[in-house]
Motif scaffolding. Structure first.
Motif, PDB file in Angstrom:
ATOM      1  N   HIS A  40     -45.116 -12.740 -85.547  1.00 24.13           N
ATOM      2  CA  HIS A  40     -44.103 -13.785 -85.377  1.00 24.13           C
ATOM      3  C   HIS A  40     -44.167 -14.857 -86.462  1.00 24.13           C
ATOM      4  O   HIS A  40     -43.150 -15.427 -86.836  1.00 24.13           O
ATOM      5  CB  HIS A  40     -44.263 -14.444 -84.004  1.00 24.13           C
ATOM      6  N   GLU A  71     -47.009  -6.872 -78.844  1.00 23.40           N
ATOM      7  CA  GLU A  71     -46.271  -8.122 -79.022  1.00 23.40           C
ATOM      8  C   GLU A  71     -44.774  -7.879 -79.160  1.00 23.40           C
ATOM      9  O   GLU A  71     -43.959  -8.706 -78.751  1.00 23.40           O
ATOM     10  CB  GLU A  71     -46.821  -8.875 -80.239  1.00 23.40           C
ATOM     11  N   HIS A  72     -44.408  -6.748 -79.716  1.00 24.66           N
ATOM     12  CA  HIS A  72     -42.986  -6.428 -79.902  1.00 24.66           C
ATOM     13  C   HIS A  72     -42.281  -6.171 -78.573  1.00 24.66           C
ATOM     14  O   HIS A  72     -41.089  -6.488 -78.421  1.00 24.66           O
ATOM     15  CB  HIS A  72     -42.861  -5.202 -80.818  1.00 24.66           C
ATOM     16  N   PHE A  73     -43.007  -5.602 -77.605  1.00 27.95           N
ATOM     17  CA  PHE A  73     -42.372  -5.208 -76.342  1.00 27.95           C
ATOM     18  C   PHE A  73     -42.961  -5.930 -75.128  1.00 27.95           C
ATOM     19  O   PHE A  73     -42.711  -5.523 -73.984  1.00 27.95           O
ATOM     20  CB  PHE A  73     -42.510  -3.697 -76.140  1.00 27.95           C
ATOM     21  N   SER A  74     -43.701  -6.988 -75.339  1.00 28.08           N
ATOM     22  CA  SER A  74     -44.378  -7.673 -74.233  1.00 28.08           C
ATOM     23  C   SER A  74     -43.414  -8.362 -73.263  1.00 28.08           C
ATOM     24  O   SER A  74     -43.807  -8.707 -72.152  1.00 28.08           O
ATOM     25  CB  SER A  74     -45.367  -8.708 -74.775  1.00 28.08           C
ATOM     26  N   HIS A  75     -42.169  -8.534 -73.673  1.00 25.72           N
ATOM     27  CA  HIS A  75     -41.199  -9.206 -72.794  1.00 25.72           C
ATOM     28  C   HIS A  75     -40.659  -8.276 -71.712  1.00 25.72           C
ATOM     29  O   HIS A  75     -39.994  -8.730 -70.772  1.00 25.72           O
ATOM     30  CB  HIS A  75     -40.026  -9.738 -73.625  1.00 25.72           C
ATOM     31  N   LEU A  76     -40.954  -6.977 -71.815  1.00 29.54           N
ATOM     32  CA  LEU A  76     -40.419  -5.999 -70.865  1.00 29.54           C
ATOM     33  C   LEU A  76     -41.392  -5.760 -69.716  1.00 29.54           C
ATOM     34  O   LEU A  76     -42.609  -5.943 -69.876  1.00 29.54           O
ATOM     35  CB  LEU A  76     -40.147  -4.667 -71.580  1.00 29.54           C
ATOM     36  N   LYS A 115     -43.781  -3.566 -67.219  1.00 27.65           N
ATOM     37  CA  LYS A 115     -44.828  -2.641 -67.656  1.00 27.65           C
ATOM     38  C   LYS A 115     -44.299  -1.248 -67.994  1.00 27.65           C
ATOM     39  O   LYS A 115     -44.514  -0.752 -69.106  1.00 27.65           O
ATOM     40  CB  LYS A 115     -45.908  -2.546 -66.575  1.00 27.65           C
ATOM     41  N   ALA A 171     -41.761  -1.253 -70.821  1.00 28.37           N
ATOM     42  CA  ALA A 171     -42.440  -1.532 -72.084  1.00 28.37           C
ATOM     43  C   ALA A 171     -43.127  -0.267 -72.605  1.00 28.37           C
ATOM     44  O   ALA A 171     -43.050   0.051 -73.800  1.00 28.37           O
ATOM     45  CB  ALA A 171     -43.452  -2.651 -71.907  1.00 28.37           C
ATOM     46  N   THR A 231     -55.459  -5.781 -71.984  1.00 35.86           N
ATOM     47  CA  THR A 231     -54.073  -6.151 -72.285  1.00 35.86           C
ATOM     48  C   THR A 231     -53.423  -5.196 -73.272  1.00 35.86           C
ATOM     49  O   THR A 231     -52.227  -4.889 -73.151  1.00 35.86           O
ATOM     50  CB  THR A 231     -54.027  -7.587 -72.847  1.00 35.86           C
TER      51      THR A 231
END
Length: 382
Positions: free
Chosen positions: A62, A209-214, A216, A219, A313
């Protein structure tokens, strides 16, 4: 906290008649690893091997910079290692770093600060050298004829017939990138040739980090699809699947992901390198362990003796990459190697020592003797 100043930095042994001791530090995107080993005529004998989570690349995707918190964690680990190394009289020391520092705009500032505070000289290696070192570390495994071990289903044991393919696909899933190496084996000459390699910006931390907003499962599916598409670029160049269809490929995995999956497959109560390194497991056995891991909660992963809270994680993103590799290149058996860049650096330093002796006195060569080395020893291919 102990700080090693440059004036008290590591002493390199000048008397080459002594049994040489070498050390290597591999500073990756997620972990910092140390290996100290002694060279003898029978191989490389490990004195100490350790790894500490540092998450150097945390947030790098980021910001484009190494975060101060990540630098502090990493310096703490490097100071600890420098202190340990000061106990040895070293004939050689190499410290390398990879994708995080290749990418970060403040990498040179970090390297200079490390030199001031620890006395350690860090070298940023190219992706090509990273792949070469991974291959180097596994070179003594490439010519083996392993039997398939299947801990969960004895009836699925493979025959003991020799398995001598002429190709090896080696993968190394790291924190910031994944290295793939396509290797041609010359069994008559007992040599291997690296015919193709690539470094994909596909690491367990960057992918997480690219897909952590989804959620489990979403993602995981997204990470798998993303990894699969990235891997296809290597397949398009080398057409590996054709050799797999002819059963002409051995697959070697060297990363924390595959060693963890092997530990789960073997149901180990704690991680034991001696039980993992050089083990050959069936693809279905490892996929069964992967599905078992996917069903665990985050807290269960943290409590698992072969995973731990520091890795809980990020481990699923590594599993997604492994899953994509197996889907694209479904080789029946996979050799597990608990080896990496630090092992490759040690092998290179020991080989140079062996060659320097050979220039003065011709030495007898024997690659096959590697299978008779003592526990904890590595072969030194010329």
């Amino acid at each position: 906290m102990y700080t090693l100043t440059p004036s008290s930095a590591l002493t390199l042994q000048s008397d080459k008649s002594c049994t040489p001791i070498y050390a290597a530090i591999d500073l990756g995107t997620t972990s910092c690893r140390l290996l100290v080993a002694r060279y003898s005529s029978r191989g490389i004998h490990i004195i100490e091997r350790c790894s500490r989570p540092v998450l150097l690349g945390e947030g790098l995707r980021h910001t484009g910079r190494l975060a101060e918190s990540a630098i502090t964690r990493t310096l703490d680990a490097l100071k600890h290692y420098a202190h340990r190394l000061s106990r040895h009289s070293l004939s050689g020391l190499q410290v390398v770093t990879t994708e995080a520092c290749r990418y970060a705009t403040n990498a040179q500032d970090f390297i200079q600060r490390t030199k001031r505070e620890t006395g350690l000289d860090i070298r940023i290696i190219t992706s090509r050298e990273e792949a070469e070192l991974a291959v180097e570390s596994c070179s003594s495994l490439l010519g083996l004829s392993p039997q398939l071990t299947h801990p969960t289903s004895p009836t699925a044991l493979a025959s003991a017939a020799r398995f001598l393919p002429s190709r090896t696909l080696l993968f190394d899933i790291g924190g910031g990138s994944t290295e793939l190496s396509w290797i041609r084996l010359d069994h008559q000459a007992d040599r291997h040739h690296l015919t193709g390699t690539t470094s994909l910006k596909l690491g367990i931390m960057s992918l997480f980090e690219h897909f952590s907003h989804l959620p489990k499962q979403c993602a995981y599916d997204a990470m798998f699809d993303y990894a699969y598409q990235k891997l296809k670029t290597f397949e398009a160049v080398h057409c590996i699947r054709k050799d797999i269809e002819r059963q002409n490929v051995r697959m070697v995995g060297t990363s924390g992901i595959v060693t963890t999956l092997a530990s789960i497959a073997l149901e180990l109560d704690r991680y034991r390198r001696s039980s993992i390194d050089g083990l050959c497991l069936g693809r279905q056995t490892l996929m069964h362990a992967l599905h078992k891991l996917k069903k665990m909660s985050h807290s269960d992963m943290g409590r698992h003796p072969c995973i731990g809270r520091h890795r809980a994680t990020l481990i699923l993103s590594g599993c997604a990459i492994f899953d994509a590799i197996q889907s694209l290149w479904p080789v029946e058996r996979i050799m597990i190697a608990d080896r990496g860049l630090r092992d490759g650096m040690i092998v290179r330093m020991a080989r140079e020592h062996r060659r320097s002796i050979g220039r003065a006195r011709p030495a007898q060569r024997s690659h096959r003797a590697s299978s008779h080395l003592p526990v904890g020893a590595l072969a030194i291919p010329l």
